[in-house]
Scaffold this motif. Structure first.
Motif, PDB file in Angstrom:
ATOM      1  N   THR A  58     -50.722  51.884  52.778  1.00  0.00           N
ATOM      2  CA  THR A  58     -50.678  53.348  52.738  1.00  0.00           C
ATOM      3  C   THR A  58     -50.179  53.822  51.378  1.00  0.00           C
ATOM      4  N   SER A  59     -50.400  55.101  51.121  1.00  0.00           N
ATOM      5  CA  SER A  59     -49.888  55.716  49.892  1.00  0.00           C
ATOM      6  C   SER A  59     -49.520  57.157  50.200  1.00  0.00           C
ATOM      7  N   ASP A  60     -48.665  57.713  49.366  1.00  0.00           N
ATOM      8  CA  ASP A  60     -48.290  59.117  49.533  1.00  0.00           C
ATOM      9  C   ASP A  60     -49.441  60.005  49.088  1.00  0.00           C
ATOM     10  N   LEU A  61     -49.587  61.140  49.751  1.00  0.00           N
ATOM     11  CA  LEU A  61     -50.569  62.139  49.369  1.00  0.00           C
ATOM     12  C   LEU A  61     -50.063  62.803  48.099  1.00  0.00           C
ATOM     13  N   LYS A  62     -50.814  62.684  47.041  1.00  0.00           N
ATOM     14  CA  LYS A  62     -50.406  63.254  45.759  1.00  0.00           C
ATOM     15  C   LYS A  62     -50.891  64.698  45.691  1.00  0.00           C
ATOM     16  N   ALA A  63     -49.942  65.621  45.649  1.00  0.00           N
ATOM     17  CA  ALA A  63     -50.253  67.046  45.764  1.00  0.00           C
ATOM     18  C   ALA A  63     -50.586  67.677  44.420  1.00  0.00           C
ATOM     19  N   HIS A  64     -51.747  67.348  43.910  1.00  0.00           N
ATOM     20  CA  HIS A  64     -52.311  68.069  42.778  1.00  0.00           C
ATOM     21  C   HIS A  64     -53.815  67.869  42.812  1.00  0.00           C
ATOM     22  N   SER A  65     -54.540  68.512  41.946  1.00  0.00           N
ATOM     23  CA  SER A  65     -55.993  68.552  42.071  1.00  0.00           C
ATOM     24  C   SER A  65     -56.717  67.322  41.517  1.00  0.00           C
ATOM     25  N   ASP A  66     -55.997  66.330  41.011  1.00  0.00           N
ATOM     26  CA  ASP A  66     -56.669  65.120  40.549  1.00  0.00           C
ATOM     27  C   ASP A  66     -57.358  64.424  41.711  1.00  0.00           C
ATOM     28  N   ARG A  67     -58.474  63.795  41.417  1.00  0.00           N
ATOM     29  CA  ARG A  67     -59.177  63.023  42.441  1.00  0.00           C
ATOM     30  C   ARG A  67     -58.572  61.629  42.499  1.00  0.00           C
ATOM     31  N   ASN A 154     -54.497  71.999  48.341  1.00  0.00           N
ATOM     32  CA  ASN A 154     -53.302  72.805  48.577  1.00  0.00           C
ATOM     33  C   ASN A 154     -52.124  72.123  47.872  1.00  0.00           C
ATOM     34  N   PRO A 155     -51.575  72.719  46.807  1.00  0.00           N
ATOM     35  CA  PRO A 155     -50.492  72.067  46.069  1.00  0.00           C
ATOM     36  C   PRO A 155     -49.231  71.829  46.899  1.00  0.00           C
ATOM     37  N   ALA A 156     -49.075  72.522  48.013  1.00  0.00           N
ATOM     38  CA  ALA A 156     -47.893  72.332  48.865  1.00  0.00           C
ATOM     39  C   ALA A 156     -48.111  71.237  49.913  1.00  0.00           C
ATOM     40  N   ALA A 157     -49.307  70.681  49.969  1.00  0.00           N
ATOM     41  CA  ALA A 157     -49.618  69.673  50.988  1.00  0.00           C
ATOM     42  C   ALA A 157     -48.807  68.398  50.750  1.00  0.00           C
ATOM     43  N   GLN A 158     -48.288  67.848  51.844  1.00  0.00           N
ATOM     44  CA  GLN A 158     -47.543  66.592  51.810  1.00  0.00           C
ATOM     45  C   GLN A 158     -48.060  65.705  52.915  1.00  0.00           C
ATOM     46  N   GLY A 159     -47.943  64.402  52.717  1.00  0.00           N
ATOM     47  CA  GLY A 159     -48.365  63.503  53.775  1.00  0.00           C
ATOM     48  C   GLY A 159     -48.582  62.096  53.260  1.00  0.00           C
ATOM     49  N   THR A 160     -49.255  61.305  54.094  1.00  0.00           N
ATOM     50  CA  THR A 160     -49.516  59.902  53.802  1.00  0.00           C
ATOM     51  C   THR A 160     -50.991  59.623  54.017  1.00  0.00           C
ATOM     52  N   VAL A 161     -51.573  58.809  53.126  1.00  0.00           N
ATOM     53  CA  VAL A 161     -52.961  58.397  53.254  1.00  0.00           C
ATOM     54  C   VAL A 161     -52.964  56.961  53.768  1.00  0.00           C
ATOM     55  N   GLN A 162     -53.642  56.744  54.903  1.00  0.00           N
ATOM     56  CA  GLN A 162     -53.690  55.412  55.490  1.00  0.00           C
ATOM     57  C   GLN A 162     -55.136  54.992  55.717  1.00  0.00           C
ATOM     58  N   PRO A 163     -55.647  54.115  54.865  1.00  0.00           N
ATOM     59  CA  PRO A 163     -56.989  53.557  55.131  1.00  0.00           C
ATOM     60  C   PRO A 163     -56.873  52.444  56.169  1.00  0.00           C
ATOM     61  N   ARG A 164     -57.916  52.293  56.984  1.00  0.00           N
ATOM     62  CA  ARG A 164     -57.910  51.224  57.971  1.00  0.00           C
ATOM     63  C   ARG A 164     -59.338  50.900  58.389  1.00  0.00           C
ATOM     64  N   ILE A 165     -59.460  49.789  59.099  1.00  0.00           N
ATOM     65  CA  ILE A 165     -60.744  49.346  59.612  1.00  0.00           C
ATOM     66  C   ILE A 165     -60.662  49.306  61.139  1.00  0.00           C
ATOM     67  N   ALA A 166     -61.604  49.947  61.807  1.00  0.00           N
ATOM     68  CA  ALA A 166     -61.689  49.871  63.268  1.00  0.00           C
ATOM     69  C   ALA A 166     -62.581  48.680  63.611  1.00  0.00           C
ATOM     70  N   LEU A 167     -62.125  47.877  64.563  1.00  0.00           N
ATOM     71  CA  LEU A 167     -62.880  46.724  65.032  1.00  0.00           C
ATOM     72  C   LEU A 167     -63.386  47.004  66.436  1.00  0.00           C
ATOM     73  N   TYR A 168     -64.612  46.642  66.707  1.00  0.00           N
ATOM     74  CA  TYR A 168     -65.232  46.865  68.015  1.00  0.00           C
ATOM     75  C   TYR A 168     -65.564  45.527  68.650  1.00  0.00           C
ATOM     76  N   GLY A 169     -65.302  45.428  69.945  1.00  0.00           N
ATOM     77  CA  GLY A 169     -65.723  44.252  70.736  1.00  0.00           C
ATOM     78  C   GLY A 169     -64.984  43.029  70.546  1.00  0.00           C
TER      79      GLY A 169
END
Length: 169
Positions: A58-67, A154-169
């Motif tokens: 995971t990583s922190d949500l970086k609150a600025h307009s950079d991609r 939104n420059p005030a936005a805060q949070g966490t980015v969590q990439p993951r993989i869903a497994l089926y079956g």
């Protein structure tokens, strides 16, 4: 079975299904209900609900307009085909404020190298990408790599980015 009993059975099935969805959380909400399709065998259809998730760093949500580029990678190290789906979760802080889909833009790199905007679902302050449209079958030894680009609007936005993989079956 009488029509009255069939109606009761259908109502019970509906209540059980809705109860399971209500308690399943954002991951299950990201799956869409199945349409009625007749299949020659049950193996022809991928399961509708993930059976497990592989959480990536995971990583922190970086609150600025950079991609910010996020790469989700998974290798099928089993001897059988595996159905998988990459997913991004963007979670709000526990104390709030809750994120809205308008706070961020998520784009996914297509096979021809272009960026396509991804619609986000939301549940209790967690934004997520759809699992059903992202499902892929990986053959033994195959690797899935999906590139995302996240922009905080939104420059005030805060949070966490969590990439993951869903497994089926």
């Amino acid at each position: 079975m009488s029509s009255k009993n069939r109606l009761r059975a259908a109502l019970v099935a509906l209540v059980v299904g809705l109860t399971g969805l209500a308690t399943a959380g954002p991951a299950m909400a990201a799956t869409q209900p199945a349409t009625s399709v007749v299949s020659s065998t049950a193996q022809d259809e991928a399961p509708l609900v993930p059976t497990a998730f592989v959480d990536l760093p995971t990583s922190d949500l970086k609150a600025h307009s950079d991609r910010h580029k996020i790469e989700v990678t998974y290798t099928n190290d089993t001897a059988a085909d595996v159905t998988v789906a990459p997913q991004l979760l963007v979670s709000s802080p526990d104390a709030g404020p809750f994120l809205e889909p308008t706070d961020v833009t998520v784009q996914q790199r297509t096979t021809d190298g272009c960026w396509k905007t991804v619609q986000l679902g939301t549940q209790t302050g967690t934004l997520f990408t759809d699992l059903t449209t992202a499902q892929r079958v990986l053959h033994p030894g195959e690797t899935l790599t999906t590139a995302y680009r996240l922009t905080v609007l939104n420059p005030a936005a805060q949070g966490t980015v969590q990439p993951r993989i869903a497994l089926y079956g």
